[in-house]
Write an enzyme that holds these catalytic residues in place. Sequence first.
Site, PDB file in Angstrom:
ATOM      1  CE  LYS A 158      16.099  -0.913  10.869  1.00 22.26           C
ATOM      2  NZ  LYS A 158      17.072  -1.681  11.631  1.00 22.26           N
TER       3      LYS A 158
HETATM    4  N1  PMP Z   1      23.309  -1.301  11.983  1.00 22.31           N
HETATM    5  C1  PMP Z   1      22.307  -2.173  12.133  1.00 22.31           C
HETATM    6  C2  PMP Z   1      22.505  -3.584  11.714  1.00 22.31           C
HETATM    7  C3  PMP Z   1      21.084  -1.763  12.678  1.00 22.31           C
HETATM    8  O1  PMP Z   1      20.083  -2.634  12.839  1.00 22.31           O
HETATM    9  C4  PMP Z   1      20.937  -0.418  13.090  1.00 22.31           C
HETATM   10  C5  PMP Z   1      19.642   0.029  13.696  1.00 22.31           C
HETATM   11  N2  PMP Z   1      18.728   0.440  12.717  1.00 22.31           N
HETATM   12  C6  PMP Z   1      22.022   0.455  12.907  1.00 22.31           C
HETATM   13  C7  PMP Z   1      23.191  -0.023  12.350  1.00 22.31           C
HETATM   14  C8  PMP Z   1      21.908   1.897  13.291  1.00 22.31           C
HETATM   15  O2  PMP Z   1      21.067   2.580  12.388  1.00 22.31           O
HETATM   16  P1  PMP Z   1      20.202   3.826  12.822  1.00 22.31           P
HETATM   17  O3  PMP Z   1      21.117   4.779  13.456  1.00 22.31           O
HETATM   18  O4  PMP Z   1      19.610   4.332  11.558  1.00 22.31           O
HETATM   19  O5  PMP Z   1      19.159   3.326  13.765  1.00 22.31           O
END
Ligand code: PMP
Length: 313
Positions: A158
Amino acid sequence: MPVNPTEKIWHNGKLIPWDQATIHVMAHVVNYGSAVFEGVRCYELPTGPAIFRAHEHAQRLLDSAKIYRIPVPYSRQQLVDAMCETISANGVWPCYIRPLIVRGYGEIGVNPLHNPVECYIANYPWGKYLGGPEDVGVDVCVSSWTRLAPNTLPSMAKAGANYMNSQLIKMEAVLNGYVEGIGLDVNGYVSEGSGENIFVVRNGKLLTPPLSTSVLAGITRDSVLCIAQELSIPVVEQNLPRELLYLADELFFTGTAAEVTPIRSVDKITVADGAVGPITKAIRQELFSIFDGSKPDRFHWLTPVPVRQKAGA
Ligand code: PMP
């Protein structure tokens, strides 16, 4: 929406005033996007504030840093404790938590290995991310932009730079009158939204793209998979052709910010009859009952935050 400042931000182990958490224009991160981060939510339960899946978020932050060879001098538990400390110091919850690790000011070449590593944690109030009333889904489009191809920018990290791609998807969608865009992967299969994973319901089964389709390994995605199993809803992680979005019985996004957001239409094609479907509702209800403490936290997803009192209380 504008960020709502709190009093303090955690920086390398110390709480500093919000206004002093600044960065030099020549910092590595400003020039080359060298940042990894998390988005976490802290909910308000009758027993007090609790962070949702704090350890998993801290672990994903460390994993993102590992991929980019960023040495982080804090353990997973120390990062969780720091999130709690920040919330407690600010007295602000429910809230969004933003842990952020950047390559700071020092050398200015592309090689980041000698730049200092700066760790920050902020928290601030934040409401619903996508959508309006609970029983109405959002209208979205398939983006003309492709998600990150394998072995270019790693989707499992991320990283700040990944969100340049997300920004292209989001801007295109919003400027064309949609709430969100869905990116396809380099092979044309459904990948994810600009900041959400995606689920299709078809013939009673829950389908979601596998990690090999350039998706972030979403923590809400994982939570939905656990809840689906508990509800005996069959789940298949498989490549999804774009047209399944149009033929879905139900469709929804998941994410920390988006939580569970139903989708009403894709490219102006209505999903089924346009109403929020029963499987979406059931999953959302289970998840929200953990967020508000109305059902037991049987998956051990909540970390209670020891707090004194709310700011302004
Ligand atoms: N995909 C992307 C590109 C994101 O930015 C997020 C948000 N973090 C998610 C999926 C969902 O991830 P999470 O459930 O861990 O927030």
